[in-house]
Design a protein around this motif. Structure first.
Motif, PDB file in Angstrom:
ATOM      1  N   ALA A 183      -2.711  -1.889   6.391  1.00  0.00           N
ATOM      2  CA  ALA A 183      -1.598  -2.808   6.148  1.00  0.00           C
ATOM      3  C   ALA A 183      -2.090  -4.172   5.702  1.00  0.00           C
ATOM      4  CB  ALA A 183      -0.748  -2.951   7.408  1.00  0.00           C
ATOM      5  N   GLN A 184      -3.392  -4.421   5.816  1.00  0.00           N
ATOM      6  CA  GLN A 184      -3.972  -5.690   5.376  1.00  0.00           C
ATOM      7  C   GLN A 184      -4.392  -5.646   3.912  1.00  0.00           C
ATOM      8  OE1 GLN A 184      -3.758  -8.332   7.443  1.00  0.00           O
ATOM      9  NE2 GLN A 184      -2.706  -6.785   8.692  1.00  0.00           N
ATOM     10  N   ASN A 185      -4.210  -4.515   3.260  1.00  0.00           N
ATOM     11  CA  ASN A 185      -4.498  -4.414   1.842  1.00  0.00           C
ATOM     12  C   ASN A 185      -3.672  -5.462   1.082  1.00  0.00           C
ATOM     13  OD1 ASN A 185      -3.688  -3.247  -0.962  1.00  0.00           O
ATOM     14  ND2 ASN A 185      -5.517  -2.106  -0.407  1.00  0.00           N
ATOM     15  N   PRO A 186      -4.252  -6.179   0.130  1.00  0.00           N
ATOM     16  CA  PRO A 186      -3.512  -7.242  -0.575  1.00  0.00           C
ATOM     17  C   PRO A 186      -2.230  -6.769  -1.240  1.00  0.00           C
ATOM     18  CG  PRO A 186      -5.857  -7.416  -1.031  1.00  0.00           C
ATOM     19  CD  PRO A 186      -5.673  -6.136  -0.278  1.00  0.00           C
ATOM     20  N   ARG A 187      -2.223  -5.550  -1.775  1.00  0.00           N
ATOM     21  CA  ARG A 187      -1.003  -5.060  -2.423  1.00  0.00           C
ATOM     22  C   ARG A 187       0.097  -4.810  -1.391  1.00  0.00           C
ATOM     23  NH1 ARG A 187      -2.055  -0.632  -7.002  1.00  0.00           N
ATOM     24  NH2 ARG A 187      -0.155  -1.598  -7.818  1.00  0.00           N
ATOM     25  N   ILE A 188      -0.274  -4.263  -0.267  1.00  0.00           N
ATOM     26  CA  ILE A 188       0.715  -4.025   0.795  1.00  0.00           C
ATOM     27  C   ILE A 188       1.290  -5.357   1.272  1.00  0.00           C
ATOM     28  CG2 ILE A 188       1.101  -3.071   3.102  1.00  0.00           C
ATOM     29  CD1 ILE A 188       0.554  -0.971   0.908  1.00  0.00           C
TER      30      ILE A 188
END
Length: 251
Positions: free
Chosen positions: A7-12
């Protein structure tokens, strides 16, 4: 390609921000959740930029998605993006259409004053589209038409119905200049059945609790009310709008 698992992915994180009006306004993007709505967005002129799906979910083969990026995510990550209680595993990231420039020279329109419940707003847009109106104007104090619940409540009608956010006094002035009659809604008005169907009109519906702003009612051509024959003191605003729109259309 491996599904996004954090959930820490930049797109998410960027997509998650689209749940807020400020970010939708800044980016010009909004989220569409659920298979039916994603399909409707793809069939419309809305620009679908990405489709986010749970990793084990397949898109229907008949969908034209060759030019749309499909991003797979884990179930846990999808739950971070979903706004519904029982997610269907599919969300589209869409561009908001260019702002409308309604001239109100003729046609049939729905004007909304300070309507704040997203479900009501979505139903109003859906009713307007079903009735073949030329546009819906969101006045100040209304919920955002690209709020997730509003989008879902329209059941796809938002993708086909022109909407514009503008000052209602200005919209009323345009109608007067073009001799498009404006009908307000007020308990102090006339029974709606006393008005004949109209070739062109604008119908003004107001806040769920307080109705239309009195200063706007002073600018209308006629103010109407729907008699209530039971013990309830009023009708839901979207139900009332449906009755009035179809009466004024002559259907």
């Amino acid at each position: 390609m491996e599904p996004i698992a954090s959930a820490q992915n930049p797109r998410i994180k960027a997509w998650k921000k689209l749940q807020r009006k400020r970010e939708r306004d800044r980016s010009g993007l909004f989220l569409v959740e659920g298979e039916h709505l994603v399909e409707e967005a793809l069939k419309s002129n809305i620009n679908v930029k990405e489709i986010i799906v749970v990793e084990d979910r397949e898109l229907p083969k008949e969908w034209a998605v060759t030019e749309v990026e499909v991003v797979r995510v884990t179930e846990r990550v999808f739950q971070e993006l979903a706004e519904t209680e029982t997610p269907q595993g599919m969300i589209a990231v869409c561009e908001k259409p260019p702002p409308e420039n309604m001239l109100f020279e003729s046609g049939r329109y729905l004007f909304l004053d300070r309507i704040q419940d997203p479900g009501n707003l979505g139903n109003l847009v859906r009713t307007a589209e079903a009735a073949g109106l030329q546009g819906v104007v969101f006045g100040s104090g209304c919920a955002d038409p690209y709020n997730g619940k509003v989008v879902r409540s329209t059941q796809g009608a938002l993708f086909y119905m022109p909407v514009q956010q503008m000052d209602l006094s200005e919209a009323l002035e345009h109608c007067r200049a073009n001799r498009v009659p404006v009908f307000g809604t007020s308990l102090n008005g006339s029974t709606y059945s006393a008005i004949a169907p109209q070739e062109s009109f604008a119908l003004l519906m107001g806040n769920e609790g307080s109705g239309v702003d009195p200063s706007l009612l002073e600018q209308t051509d006629h103010n109407l009310y729907i008699p209530v024959h039971g013990r309830s003191d009023s009708l839901n605003v979207s139900v009332a709008a449906g009755i009035l729109i179809y009466h004024l259309r002559g259907d």
